[in-house]
Scaffold this active site. Structure first.
Site, PDB file in Angstrom:
ATOM      1  N   HIS A  16      -1.109  -0.026  -9.671  1.00 44.22           N
ATOM      2  CA  HIS A  16      -1.783  -0.932  -8.725  1.00 44.22           C
ATOM      3  C   HIS A  16      -2.328  -2.152  -9.473  1.00 44.22           C
ATOM      4  CE1 HIS A  16      -3.890  -1.039  -4.577  1.00 44.22           C
ATOM      5  NE2 HIS A  16      -3.815  -2.259  -5.061  1.00 44.22           N
ATOM      6  N   ARG A  73       0.838  -1.187   0.000  1.00 48.55           N
ATOM      7  CA  ARG A  73       0.000   0.000   0.000  1.00 48.55           C
ATOM      8  C   ARG A  73       0.885   1.253   0.000  1.00 48.55           C
ATOM      9  NH1 ARG A  73      -3.554  -2.767  -1.465  1.00 48.55           N
ATOM     10  NH2 ARG A  73      -5.562  -3.186  -0.493  1.00 48.55           N
TER      11      ARG A  73
HETATM   12  P1  NDP Z   1      -1.804 -11.670   5.061  1.00 49.12           P
HETATM   13  O1  NDP Z   1      -2.699 -11.148   6.125  1.00 49.12           O
HETATM   14  O2  NDP Z   1      -1.927 -13.073   4.632  1.00 49.12           O
HETATM   15  O3  NDP Z   1      -0.278 -11.447   5.500  1.00 49.12           O
HETATM   16  C1  NDP Z   1       0.145 -10.307   6.181  1.00 49.12           C
HETATM   17  C2  NDP Z   1       1.554 -10.523   6.695  1.00 49.12           C
HETATM   18  O4  NDP Z   1       2.036  -9.304   7.248  1.00 49.12           O
HETATM   19  C3  NDP Z   1       1.603 -11.572   7.834  1.00 49.12           C
HETATM   20  O5  NDP Z   1       2.765 -12.365   7.706  1.00 49.12           O
HETATM   21  C4  NDP Z   1       1.688 -10.696   9.078  1.00 49.12           C
HETATM   22  O6  NDP Z   1       2.365 -11.301  10.173  1.00 49.12           O
HETATM   23  C5  NDP Z   1       2.515  -9.549   8.571  1.00 49.12           C
HETATM   24  N1  NDP Z   1       2.313  -8.367   9.421  1.00 49.12           N
HETATM   25  C6  NDP Z   1       1.163  -7.707   9.689  1.00 49.12           C
HETATM   26  N2  NDP Z   1       1.378  -6.703  10.569  1.00 49.12           N
HETATM   27  C7  NDP Z   1       2.701  -6.753  10.854  1.00 49.12           C
HETATM   28  C8  NDP Z   1       3.532  -5.996  11.714  1.00 49.12           C
HETATM   29  N3  NDP Z   1       3.045  -4.983  12.450  1.00 49.12           N
HETATM   30  N4  NDP Z   1       4.835  -6.308  11.772  1.00 49.12           N
HETATM   31  C9  NDP Z   1       5.339  -7.353  11.044  1.00 49.12           C
HETATM   32  N5  NDP Z   1       4.599  -8.118  10.220  1.00 49.12           N
HETATM   33  C10 NDP Z   1       3.293  -7.813  10.128  1.00 49.12           C
HETATM   34  O7  NDP Z   1      -1.972 -10.691   3.808  1.00 49.12           O
HETATM   35  P2  NDP Z   1      -1.734 -11.004   2.253  1.00 49.12           P
HETATM   36  O8  NDP Z   1      -0.411 -11.648   2.114  1.00 49.12           O
HETATM   37  O9  NDP Z   1      -2.909 -11.678   1.674  1.00 49.12           O
HETATM   38  O10 NDP Z   1      -1.708  -9.512   1.658  1.00 49.12           O
HETATM   39  C11 NDP Z   1      -0.758  -8.582   2.099  1.00 49.12           C
HETATM   40  C12 NDP Z   1      -1.086  -7.198   1.552  1.00 49.12           C
HETATM   41  O11 NDP Z   1      -0.791  -7.120   0.162  1.00 49.12           O
HETATM   42  C13 NDP Z   1      -2.546  -6.768   1.629  1.00 49.12           C
HETATM   43  O12 NDP Z   1      -2.912  -6.353   2.919  1.00 49.12           O
HETATM   44  C14 NDP Z   1      -2.593  -5.630   0.628  1.00 49.12           C
HETATM   45  O13 NDP Z   1      -2.269  -4.414   1.270  1.00 49.12           O
HETATM   46  C15 NDP Z   1      -1.486  -5.990  -0.364  1.00 49.12           C
HETATM   47  N6  NDP Z   1      -2.031  -6.343  -1.681  1.00 49.12           N
HETATM   48  C16 NDP Z   1      -1.678  -5.587  -2.765  1.00 49.12           C
HETATM   49  C17 NDP Z   1      -2.150  -5.903  -4.013  1.00 49.12           C
HETATM   50  C18 NDP Z   1      -1.730  -5.123  -5.209  1.00 49.12           C
HETATM   51  O14 NDP Z   1      -2.260  -5.344  -6.291  1.00 49.12           O
HETATM   52  N7  NDP Z   1      -0.769  -4.241  -5.089  1.00 49.12           N
HETATM   53  C19 NDP Z   1      -3.057  -7.019  -4.225  1.00 49.12           C
HETATM   54  C20 NDP Z   1      -3.350  -7.775  -3.030  1.00 49.12           C
HETATM   55  C21 NDP Z   1      -2.857  -7.424  -1.805  1.00 49.12           C
HETATM   56  P3  NDP Z   1       1.758 -12.614  10.892  1.00 49.12           P
HETATM   57  O15 NDP Z   1       1.948 -13.731   9.884  1.00 49.12           O
HETATM   58  O16 NDP Z   1       2.594 -12.785  12.088  1.00 49.12           O
HETATM   59  O17 NDP Z   1       0.312 -12.321  11.165  1.00 49.12           O
HETATM   60  C1  OXD Z   2      -6.075  -5.976  -2.756  1.00 43.41           C
HETATM   61  C2  OXD Z   2      -5.640  -5.062  -3.796  1.00 43.41           C
HETATM   62  O1  OXD Z   2      -5.878  -5.669  -1.576  1.00 43.41           O
HETATM   63  O2  OXD Z   2      -6.077  -5.229  -4.954  1.00 43.41           O
HETATM   64  O3  OXD Z   2      -6.616  -7.040  -3.083  1.00 43.41           O
HETATM   65  O4  OXD Z   2      -4.823  -4.184  -3.551  1.00 43.41           O
END
Ligand code: NDP
Ligand code: OXD
Length: 306
Positions: free
Chosen positions: A269, A221
């Site tokens: 994006h 993001r």
């Molecule tokens: P998940 O919830 O599966 O994974 C999130 C990861 O981030 C977990 O490993 C979590 O740790 C870690 N995390 C969260 N908070 C912290 C913190 N404070 N410190 C350290 N680690 C942290 O999410 P996804 O993998 O499915 O997606 C991740 C992000 O990708 C989405 O939230 C979105 O913002 C972005 N995204 C972007 C897209 C694009 O097109 N650009 C498309 C889809 C998603 P833990 O495992 O310990 O909980």
């Molecule tokens: C998502 C994205 O969060 O598209 O799925 O960014």
């Protein structure tokens, strides 16, 4: 069973048809103000009015993986918030990130510029072992990205909130291990959710801790990155460049420096798109499971914000 659909920026007809086909027992309708109470809603960037008018939704399905846009809204207290988990996004994210990492590591932009300038010349091959990649966020997407990068033999570091054990990945967890994770990485890939804990996490201090000539790939993001800090680090030569798929303002205003910055590759994006068929199949499967009283994956912990 009644299902409401509302998604800014998406054509409703194919989603309504797809949901009806996947859930023939359900009545599926596009949300309009004053719509009768529903059991489920499938949304992207819903208006507050929808949530206020539907306090008894069993679940609110977010048509994306990140729920940061929903968190500032007043959500019905008893409604489960469910995000897409993968639904065809992780393979897209893996190909996008591998492309960005390899493009930088193999100096493909430099070669392209050379050839366009009529130069047929070689650069000294970089040593892969000197290019560790650090993946911030080891969730659904980060884990898949790490696995894909492993296929190219990059040394890998990973950082998450809770401790992890991933074969072949040096795992770090929590704020206490963030500096060590950064210092061990030259290319940094951000795949964190945007929460109060992770906002502005890509800043002068953190990016400045990467190995010399560091490179940033932000596919999470725009709110993770302090844009002025990136510009300063690029100007000082402390960072070599960045690939940014997400920005604070999308699209950025015409005068935004990222549009034409020679060291920044910008994409709109698009690294991992919401795929309609996969998403509908996943949401329909989860509705079926919920109706049977079974647990589903991707339920958001509102306290954590992801
Ligand atoms: P998940 O919830 O599966 O994974 C999130 C990861 O981030 C977990 O490993 C979590 O740790 C870690 N995390 C969260 N908070 C912290 C913190 N404070 N410190 C350290 N680690 C942290 O999410 P996804 O993998 O499915 O997606 C991740 C992000 O990708 C989405 O939230 C979105 O913002 C972005 N995204 C972007 C897209 C694009 O097109 N650009 C498309 C889809 C998603 P833990 O495992 O310990 O909980
Ligand atoms: C998502 C994205 O969060 O598209 O799925 O960014």
């Amino acid at each position: 069973m009644r299902i409401l659909f509302h998604a800014a920026g998406h054509k409703p007809a194919p989603w309504l048809e797809g949901l009806e086909a996947a859930l023939p027992q359900a009545e599926v309708a596009e949300w309009v103000p004053g719509a009768p109470p529903a059991d489920y809603a499938v949304v992207w960037a819903p208006p507050q009015q929808l949530l206020d008018e539907q306090p008894r939704l069993k679940a609110l399905f977010n048509m994306g993986a990140g729920v940061d846009a929903l968190m500032p809204l007043r959500l019905p207290a008893a409604t489960q918030l469910v995000r897409l988990d993968d639904a065809g996004m992780s393979v897209q994210m893996a190909e996008f990130v591998c492309h960005a990492v390899i493009r930088h590591f193999r100096e493909l932009d430099g070669y392209e510029a050379d050839v366009r300038a009529g130069k047929w010349s070689f650069r000294r091959p970089r040593l892969r072992g000197e290019w560790p990649v650090g993946v911030m966020g080891l969730g659904v997407l980060g884990t898949r990205v790490a696995r894909a990068l492993q296929g190219f033999d990059f040394p890998l570091n990973g950082w998450s909130r809770s401790p992890k054990a991933l074969a072949g990945v040096r795992c770090f967890a929590g704020r206490g291990q963030l500096d060590a994770f950064l210092a061990a990485s030259r290319i940094l890939v951000c795949l964190l959710p945007l929460t109060p804990d992770t906002a502005d996490i890509l800043n002068r201090d953190t990016l400045g801790r990467l190995m010399p000539g560091g490179y940033l790939v932000n596919v999470a993001r725009g709110g993770h990155l302090v844009e002025q800090d990136l510009l300063a680090l690029l100007a000082q030569g402390q960072l070599a460049g960045a690939t940014l798929d997400v920005l604070r303002e999308e699209p950025p205003p015409p005068e935004h420096p990222f549009w034409r910055h020679p060291k920044i590759t910008l994409t709109p994006h698009t690294s991992a798109r919401t795929l309609r068929e996969e998403s509908i199949a996943q949401i329909a499967g989860k509705i079926g499971a919920m109706e049977r009283g079974e647990p589903v994956a991707g339920v958001v912990d509102r306290e954590r914000g992801y």
